[in-house]
Design a protein around this motif. Structure first.
Motif, PDB file in Angstrom:
ATOM      1  N   LEU A 168       0.146  -0.813  -0.283  1.00  0.00           N
ATOM      2  CA  LEU A 168      -0.158  -0.400   0.288  1.00  0.00           C
ATOM      3  C   LEU A 168       0.806   1.709   0.468  1.00  0.00           C
ATOM      4  N   ILE A 169       2.086   1.538   0.351  1.00  0.00           N
ATOM      5  CA  ILE A 169       2.409   2.572   0.689  1.00  0.00           C
ATOM      6  C   ILE A 169       3.252   2.702  -0.694  1.00  0.00           C
ATOM      7  N   GLU A 170       3.279   1.414  -1.041  1.00  0.00           N
ATOM      8  CA  GLU A 170       4.544   1.866  -2.083  1.00  0.00           C
ATOM      9  C   GLU A 170       3.740   2.205  -3.506  1.00  0.00           C
ATOM     10  N   GLY A 171       2.211   2.126  -3.453  1.00  0.00           N
ATOM     11  CA  GLY A 171       1.367   2.298  -3.665  1.00  0.00           C
ATOM     12  C   GLY A 171       1.202   3.701  -3.845  1.00  0.00           C
ATOM     13  N   TYR A 172       0.709   4.382  -2.843  1.00  0.00           N
ATOM     14  CA  TYR A 172       0.861   5.311  -2.637  1.00  0.00           C
ATOM     15  C   TYR A 172       1.922   6.480  -3.085  1.00  0.00           C
ATOM     16  N   LEU A 173       3.765   6.199  -2.898  1.00  0.00           N
ATOM     17  CA  LEU A 173       3.991   6.720  -3.680  1.00  0.00           C
ATOM     18  C   LEU A 173       4.442   6.815  -4.679  1.00  0.00           C
ATOM     19  N   GLU A 174       3.324   5.909  -5.719  1.00  0.00           N
ATOM     20  CA  GLU A 174       3.470   5.761  -6.878  1.00  0.00           C
ATOM     21  C   GLU A 174       4.723   5.434  -7.706  1.00  0.00           C
ATOM     22  N   THR A 175       5.645   4.581  -7.820  1.00  0.00           N
ATOM     23  CA  THR A 175       6.938   4.318  -7.427  1.00  0.00           C
ATOM     24  C   THR A 175       7.191   3.468  -9.443  1.00  0.00           C
ATOM     25  N   GLY A 176       6.350   3.467  -9.918  1.00  0.00           N
ATOM     26  CA  GLY A 176       5.666   3.027 -11.294  1.00  0.00           C
ATOM     27  C   GLY A 176       5.631   3.976 -12.290  1.00  0.00           C
ATOM     28  N   ASP A 177       5.508   5.401 -12.284  1.00  0.00           N
ATOM     29  CA  ASP A 177       4.629   6.104 -13.031  1.00  0.00           C
ATOM     30  C   ASP A 177       5.339   6.843 -14.258  1.00  0.00           C
ATOM     31  N   LYS A 178       6.498   5.326 -14.485  1.00  0.00           N
ATOM     32  CA  LYS A 178       7.107   5.872 -16.043  1.00  0.00           C
ATOM     33  C   LYS A 178       7.318   4.788 -16.678  1.00  0.00           C
ATOM     34  N   PRO A 179       7.457   4.576 -17.677  1.00  0.00           N
ATOM     35  CA  PRO A 179       7.125   3.563 -18.818  1.00  0.00           C
ATOM     36  C   PRO A 179       8.521   2.774 -18.317  1.00  0.00           C
ATOM     37  N   VAL A 180       8.947   1.419 -18.104  1.00  0.00           N
ATOM     38  CA  VAL A 180      10.272   0.579 -18.284  1.00  0.00           C
ATOM     39  C   VAL A 180      10.660   1.082 -19.456  1.00  0.00           C
ATOM     40  N   HIS A 181      12.366   1.424 -19.566  1.00  0.00           N
ATOM     41  CA  HIS A 181      12.917   1.825 -20.439  1.00  0.00           C
ATOM     42  C   HIS A 181      14.524   0.756 -20.272  1.00  0.00           C
ATOM     43  N   SER A 182      14.903  -0.012 -19.672  1.00  0.00           N
ATOM     44  CA  SER A 182      16.031  -0.684 -18.351  1.00  0.00           C
ATOM     45  C   SER A 182      15.503  -2.250 -18.722  1.00  0.00           C
ATOM     46  N   GLY A 183      16.615  -3.154 -18.594  1.00  0.00           N
ATOM     47  CA  GLY A 183      16.739  -3.937 -17.543  1.00  0.00           C
ATOM     48  C   GLY A 183      15.836  -5.656 -19.347  1.00  0.00           C
ATOM     49  N   LEU A 184      16.177  -6.640 -18.590  1.00  0.00           N
ATOM     50  CA  LEU A 184      16.020  -7.883 -19.670  1.00  0.00           C
ATOM     51  C   LEU A 184      14.721  -7.564 -20.295  1.00  0.00           C
ATOM     52  N   TYR A 185      13.144  -6.678 -18.239  1.00  0.00           N
ATOM     53  CA  TYR A 185      11.396  -7.355 -19.321  1.00  0.00           C
ATOM     54  C   TYR A 185      10.873  -6.532 -19.676  1.00  0.00           C
ATOM     55  N   GLY A 186       9.759  -5.960 -20.258  1.00  0.00           N
ATOM     56  CA  GLY A 186       9.660  -4.783 -20.691  1.00  0.00           C
ATOM     57  C   GLY A 186       9.219  -4.600 -22.297  1.00  0.00           C
ATOM     58  N   ALA A 187       8.018  -4.046 -22.335  1.00  0.00           N
ATOM     59  CA  ALA A 187       7.966  -3.385 -23.444  1.00  0.00           C
ATOM     60  C   ALA A 187       9.119  -3.117 -24.774  1.00  0.00           C
ATOM     61  N   HIS A 188      10.083  -2.997 -24.145  1.00  0.00           N
ATOM     62  CA  HIS A 188      11.045  -1.938 -24.655  1.00  0.00           C
ATOM     63  C   HIS A 188      12.222  -3.099 -25.743  1.00  0.00           C
ATOM     64  N   HIS A 189      11.511  -4.611 -24.990  1.00  0.00           N
ATOM     65  CA  HIS A 189      12.295  -6.063 -25.513  1.00  0.00           C
ATOM     66  C   HIS A 189      11.246  -6.862 -26.128  1.00  0.00           C
ATOM     67  N   ILE A 190      10.125  -5.722 -26.757  1.00  0.00           N
ATOM     68  CA  ILE A 190       9.828  -6.963 -27.484  1.00  0.00           C
ATOM     69  C   ILE A 190       9.274  -6.827 -28.868  1.00  0.00           C
ATOM     70  N   ASP A 191       9.013  -7.288 -29.455  1.00  0.00           N
ATOM     71  CA  ASP A 191       8.796  -7.034 -31.146  1.00  0.00           C
ATOM     72  C   ASP A 191       7.224  -7.075 -31.425  1.00  0.00           C
ATOM     73  N   ASP A 192       6.930  -6.391 -33.210  1.00  0.00           N
ATOM     74  CA  ASP A 192       5.924  -6.402 -33.865  1.00  0.00           C
ATOM     75  C   ASP A 192       5.556  -7.397 -33.386  1.00  0.00           C
ATOM     76  N   HIS A 193       5.832  -9.094 -32.797  1.00  0.00           N
ATOM     77  CA  HIS A 193       4.498  -9.891 -32.872  1.00  0.00           C
ATOM     78  C   HIS A 193       3.970  -9.982 -31.906  1.00  0.00           C
ATOM     79  N   GLY A 194       4.746  -9.420 -31.074  1.00  0.00           N
ATOM     80  CA  GLY A 194       5.311  -9.831 -29.334  1.00  0.00           C
ATOM     81  C   GLY A 194       6.149 -10.446 -28.365  1.00  0.00           C
ATOM     82  N   ASP A 195       6.631 -11.159 -29.285  1.00  0.00           N
ATOM     83  CA  ASP A 195       8.155 -12.669 -28.975  1.00  0.00           C
ATOM     84  C   ASP A 195       9.085 -11.038 -28.031  1.00  0.00           C
ATOM     85  N   GLN A 196       9.747 -12.109 -27.301  1.00  0.00           N
ATOM     86  CA  GLN A 196      10.960 -11.000 -26.660  1.00  0.00           C
ATOM     87  C   GLN A 196      12.227 -11.430 -26.918  1.00  0.00           C
ATOM     88  N   THR A 197      13.068 -10.039 -26.962  1.00  0.00           N
ATOM     89  CA  THR A 197      14.270 -10.210 -27.977  1.00  0.00           C
ATOM     90  C   THR A 197      15.159 -10.408 -26.920  1.00  0.00           C
TER      91      THR A 197
END
Length: 307
Positions: A140-169
């Motif tokens: 609940l504290i994490e939610g009130y702090l809104e720690t994820g208000d911006k998209p993820v652009h680093s690390g192994l997981y996330g939309a930045h490593h997904i191609d136009d078919h939905g596959d992981q790159t």
């Protein structure tokens, strides 16, 4: 306390939201009839959807993201994007997806509050109670702090490593760092017990309901084997029985299961970082075998679909 922070993004599940959002956009821009791959990250890392599309003659969208969101949400998300004329191929991780008993884990609790409060209405009263009961104050504290208000652009997981078919790159052998190899090599095998052979748990109710919904909407549904890192323990006792009887148990609930789960257990060297995630060369092998399975069982009737 919970109501006041609904819809407030958190970092712990932001990558999942980004991935699903990208896949929903891909699905919305892909004409039916289509093949939609439904499941967790065994699909995300395991299928070359572009190749599958070319060889089967229909668009393929990979909707696999994270099995940690549990079976009810994976099916709920699938309903958002499936249309009449589509084919849904469900590759569900063992044993969790088939043994769901209504108890939410911290991943789906966090995700529901932050990114999809509407899922609450799809839950049973028991599940709603457990969602509230099992919510820690730290979440609940994490939610009130809104720690994820911006998209993820680093690390192994996330939309930045997904191609136009939905596959992981970025899962080539060149991407395999010592830390990733260590994660793979330290992943323990799944524990499968006699309890997991229960044919009357809540998972089957959800799968039956999904099948009825799909039938009403002109959507074909097939269960197909999941990817899993092989282990000697899977070839004896309750685990062996689980894999051997799974297709029969599915059929006893009116569901179509094609293939033998034991045929899609792969050696450790074919995996990237966990026991569900294939590396890029292994993805090609598995995709070829899956296409062959679909063709042999005449799952996709292209001429009928196009009419």
């Amino acid at each position: 306390m919970i109501y006041g922070q609904l819809g407030k993004p958190v970092l712990s599940s932001r990558w999942v939201y980004d991935a699903y959002h990208k896949k929903e956009v891909i699905a919305s821009q892909t004409r039916s009839p289509r093949i939609l791959l439904i499941g967790g990250s065994n699909l995300l890392f395991g299928i070359d959807s572009g190749r599958m599309s070319r060889e089967l003659g229909l668009p393929v969208v990979n909707m696999g993201v994270n099995a940690g969101l549990q079976l009810p949400y994976v099916l709920y998300e699938a309903k958002k994007v499936l249309r009449p004329g589509d084919t849904a191929l469900l590759s569900l991780e063992y044993p969790e997806m088939y043994t769901y008993d209504g108890v939410p884990n911290q991943q789906i609790i966090s995700y529901l509050y932050a990114f999809d409060p509407g899922f609450w209405n799809a839950l049973t009263w028991k599940e709603r109670f457990l969602f509230l009961w099992d919510t820690p104050l730290s979440r609940l504290i994490e939610g009130y702090l809104e720690t994820g208000d911006k998209p993820v652009h680093s690390g192994l997981y996330g939309a930045h490593h997904i191609d136009d078919h939905g596959d992981q790159t970025h899962t080539t052998l060149a991407d395999l760092t010592p830390a990733i190899s260590q994660e793979r090599d330290s992943t323990p095998p799944k524990k499968i017990t006699e309890k997991d052979l229960n044919n009357h748990n809540l998972a089957w109710n959800y799968l039956e309901e999904f099948h009825r919904w799909a039938s009403r909407n002109g959507i074909d549904v097939y269960l197909i084997p999941s990817i899993l890192m092989d282990d000697p323990s899977y070839h004896r006792g309750a685990a062996l029985k689980f894999f051997q009887t799974l297709p029969l148990r599915a059929r006893s609930h009116g569901l179509r299961f094609i293939g033998n789960p034991l045929d899609f257990l792969y050696p450790r060297k074919m995996f990237f970082n966990t026991n569900y995630h294939l590396n890029a060369p292994a993805r090609k092998i598995h995709t070829h075998r899956m296409i062959d399975l679909l063709k042999r069982n005449k799952v996709i009737n292209i001429d009928e679909k196009r009419r």
